[in-house]
Design an enzyme around this catalytic site. Sequence first.
Site, mmCIF file in Angstrom:
data_model
loop_
_atom_site.group_PDB
_atom_site.id
_atom_site.type_symbol
_atom_site.label_atom_id
_atom_site.label_comp_id
_atom_site.label_asym_id
_atom_site.label_seq_id
_atom_site.Cartn_x
_atom_site.Cartn_y
_atom_site.Cartn_z
ATOM 1 N N ASP A 84 0.383 -0.932 0.130
ATOM 2 C CA ASP A 84 0.407 -0.122 0.605
ATOM 3 C C ASP A 84 0.953 1.032 0.230
ATOM 4 O O ASP A 84 1.966 1.074 0.391
ATOM 5 C CB ASP A 84 -1.212 -0.562 0.979
ATOM 6 C CG ASP A 84 -1.763 1.239 1.271
ATOM 7 O OD1 ASP A 84 -2.674 1.476 0.096
ATOM 8 O OD2 ASP A 84 -1.466 1.657 2.484
ATOM 9 N N ASP B 258 -0.158 5.045 1.085
ATOM 10 C CA ASP B 258 -0.388 5.915 2.183
ATOM 11 C C ASP B 258 -0.427 5.960 3.284
ATOM 12 O O ASP B 258 -1.471 4.940 3.607
ATOM 13 C CB ASP B 258 -1.226 7.098 1.678
ATOM 14 C CG ASP B 258 -1.343 7.629 0.118
ATOM 15 O OD1 ASP B 258 -0.072 8.778 -0.081
ATOM 16 O OD2 ASP B 258 -2.166 7.632 -1.278
#
Length: 208
Positions: free
Chosen positions: A23, A25
């Site tokens: 991922d 952020d």
Amino acid sequence: MSPFTPGRAQAARSSRAGAIFLDKDGTVLEDVPYNVDPAQMRFAPGAREGLRELARCGLPLIVVSNQSGIALGRFDEVALDAVHLRLAEMFDEAGADLADFYYCPHHPDGPVRKYAVACACRKPASGMFEQAARERRVALERSWMIGDILHDIEAGRRVGCQTILIDNGNETEWQMTPERTPHFRCPDFLAAAKLVCEQLALPQGSGT
């Protein structure tokens, strides 16, 4: 730049290698909501050192990111070109290679009609992983997913990845089901990277 495109995933052959899905952020980068300014992109705690550790694994590092700001009208899709470029530079600075960057531009409640759809790519859906499996011949059952919320975990588990939750406080709802239960939890990115290396039986790196 690789936005998700629909399609049926082909079955991964046993000869294919896995990948490490990340991922963006809150995991690789500090979580700055709807940010597309490269000047504001900063590594999350432990991420620089963790990427160096993961580079030792010899598996492609692939970022999979929900970018609903496009559908919500916060920024144009083209703005992600600069984000992709800066992300690749940051990986390189950390001693790693960014193999690919997949993003989902959709949100069903967005005001931008083109992107206001219920899609197959927005995590916790698994479409971005399936696209990577097709395009990069990734064996998903030999892959890992590292994220900071349970949507990341669910998306990874849906396609058979081993999953690691970075338990840094970004998950706030904790709607637990078996498919949203991570295989492992770690306090930061570096700890997650070391765990992957251990599970792959790699010699201990320096972590510096």
